[in-house]
Motif scaffolding. Sequence first.
Motif, PDB file in Angstrom:
ATOM      1  N   UNK A 187       3.960  15.421   5.002  1.00  0.00           N
ATOM      2  CA  UNK A 187       4.351  16.385   3.971  1.00  0.00           C
ATOM      3  C   UNK A 187       3.726  16.075   2.615  1.00  0.00           C
ATOM      4  N   UNK A 188       2.910  15.023   2.559  1.00  0.00           N
ATOM      5  CA  UNK A 188       2.259  14.647   1.315  1.00  0.00           C
ATOM      6  C   UNK A 188       3.093  13.730   0.432  1.00  0.00           C
ATOM      7  N   UNK A 189       4.312  13.372   0.879  1.00  0.00           N
ATOM      8  CA  UNK A 189       5.141  12.446   0.111  1.00  0.00           C
ATOM      9  C   UNK A 189       4.614  11.033   0.297  1.00  0.00           C
ATOM     10  N   UNK A 190       4.544  10.292  -0.802  1.00  0.00           N
ATOM     11  CA  UNK A 190       4.005   8.942  -0.752  1.00  0.00           C
ATOM     12  C   UNK A 190       5.121   7.927  -0.530  1.00  0.00           C
ATOM     13  N   UNK A 191       4.839   6.932   0.323  1.00  0.00           N
ATOM     14  CA  UNK A 191       5.796   5.882   0.646  1.00  0.00           C
ATOM     15  C   UNK A 191       5.132   4.526   0.454  1.00  0.00           C
ATOM     16  N   UNK A 192       5.894   3.580  -0.095  1.00  0.00           N
ATOM     17  CA  UNK A 192       5.385   2.244  -0.352  1.00  0.00           C
ATOM     18  C   UNK A 192       5.681   1.344   0.849  1.00  0.00           C
ATOM     19  N   UNK A 193       4.650   0.612   1.303  1.00  0.00           N
ATOM     20  CA  UNK A 193       4.770  -0.292   2.444  1.00  0.00           C
ATOM     21  C   UNK A 193       4.269  -1.675   2.067  1.00  0.00           C
ATOM     22  N   UNK A 194       4.878  -2.691   2.679  1.00  0.00           N
ATOM     23  CA  UNK A 194       4.392  -4.055   2.549  1.00  0.00           C
ATOM     24  C   UNK A 194       3.512  -4.347   3.752  1.00  0.00           C
ATOM     25  N   UNK A 195       2.372  -4.956   3.505  1.00  0.00           N
ATOM     26  CA  UNK A 195       1.442  -5.298   4.569  1.00  0.00           C
ATOM     27  C   UNK A 195       1.886  -6.608   5.202  1.00  0.00           C
ATOM     28  N   UNK A 196       2.079  -6.585   6.529  1.00  0.00           N
ATOM     29  CA  UNK A 196       2.429  -7.797   7.262  1.00  0.00           C
ATOM     30  C   UNK A 196       1.179  -8.556   7.692  1.00  0.00           C
ATOM     31  N   UNK A 197       0.299  -7.845   8.380  1.00  0.00           N
ATOM     32  CA  UNK A 197      -0.900  -8.454   8.943  1.00  0.00           C
ATOM     33  C   UNK A 197      -2.048  -7.462   8.927  1.00  0.00           C
ATOM     34  N   UNK A 198      -3.239  -7.989   8.887  1.00  0.00           N
ATOM     35  CA  UNK A 198      -4.422  -7.225   9.252  1.00  0.00           C
ATOM     36  C   UNK A 198      -5.154  -8.073  10.274  1.00  0.00           C
ATOM     37  N   UNK A 199      -5.807  -7.427  11.216  1.00  0.00           N
ATOM     38  CA  UNK A 199      -6.564  -8.170  12.211  1.00  0.00           C
ATOM     39  C   UNK A 199      -7.670  -7.294  12.774  1.00  0.00           C
TER      40      UNK A 199
ATOM     41  N   UNK B 263       0.852  -1.183   0.000  1.00  0.00           N
ATOM     42  CA  UNK B 263       0.000   0.000   0.000  1.00  0.00           C
ATOM     43  C   UNK B 263       0.890   1.234   0.000  1.00  0.00           C
ATOM     44  N   UNK B 264       0.338   2.322  -0.483  1.00  0.00           N
ATOM     45  CA  UNK B 264       1.034   3.612  -0.484  1.00  0.00           C
ATOM     46  C   UNK B 264       0.410   4.468   0.604  1.00  0.00           C
ATOM     47  N   UNK B 265       1.261   4.995   1.475  1.00  0.00           N
ATOM     48  CA  UNK B 265       0.792   5.848   2.569  1.00  0.00           C
ATOM     49  C   UNK B 265       1.512   7.186   2.466  1.00  0.00           C
TER      50      UNK B 265
END
Length: 94
Positions: free
Chosen positions: A15-27, A9-11
């Motif tokens: 400052x409005x800069x977008x960063x890419x993250x890998x999702x580990x878990x949802x619960x 996901x992109x968060x």
Amino acid sequence: MALEKEERIIIPDENGEEHLFEVLFTFDVEQTGHSYIAVVPAEQKDGEEVEVFAFRYEEKGNEEDDLALFQIESDDEWEMVEEMLNTLTDEDLT
């Protein structure tokens, strides 16, 4: 629940800069009715300490990727999320 496939996901930051993250878990937490997501930055270098970020989230629409993220602010909520992350991590290691 651990995700079956690698999701990203992109968060945006403050400052409005977008960063890419890998999702580990949802619960989900039945007591509160809230859903949580744990993510790590996608661009980690080997050997670096991994920083895990957790957010409370709500689905905003019909699209799978349409989420509203909220910072976890209370100590009680953080403790509960950390306990769940430790439990999920322990389950993945065994």
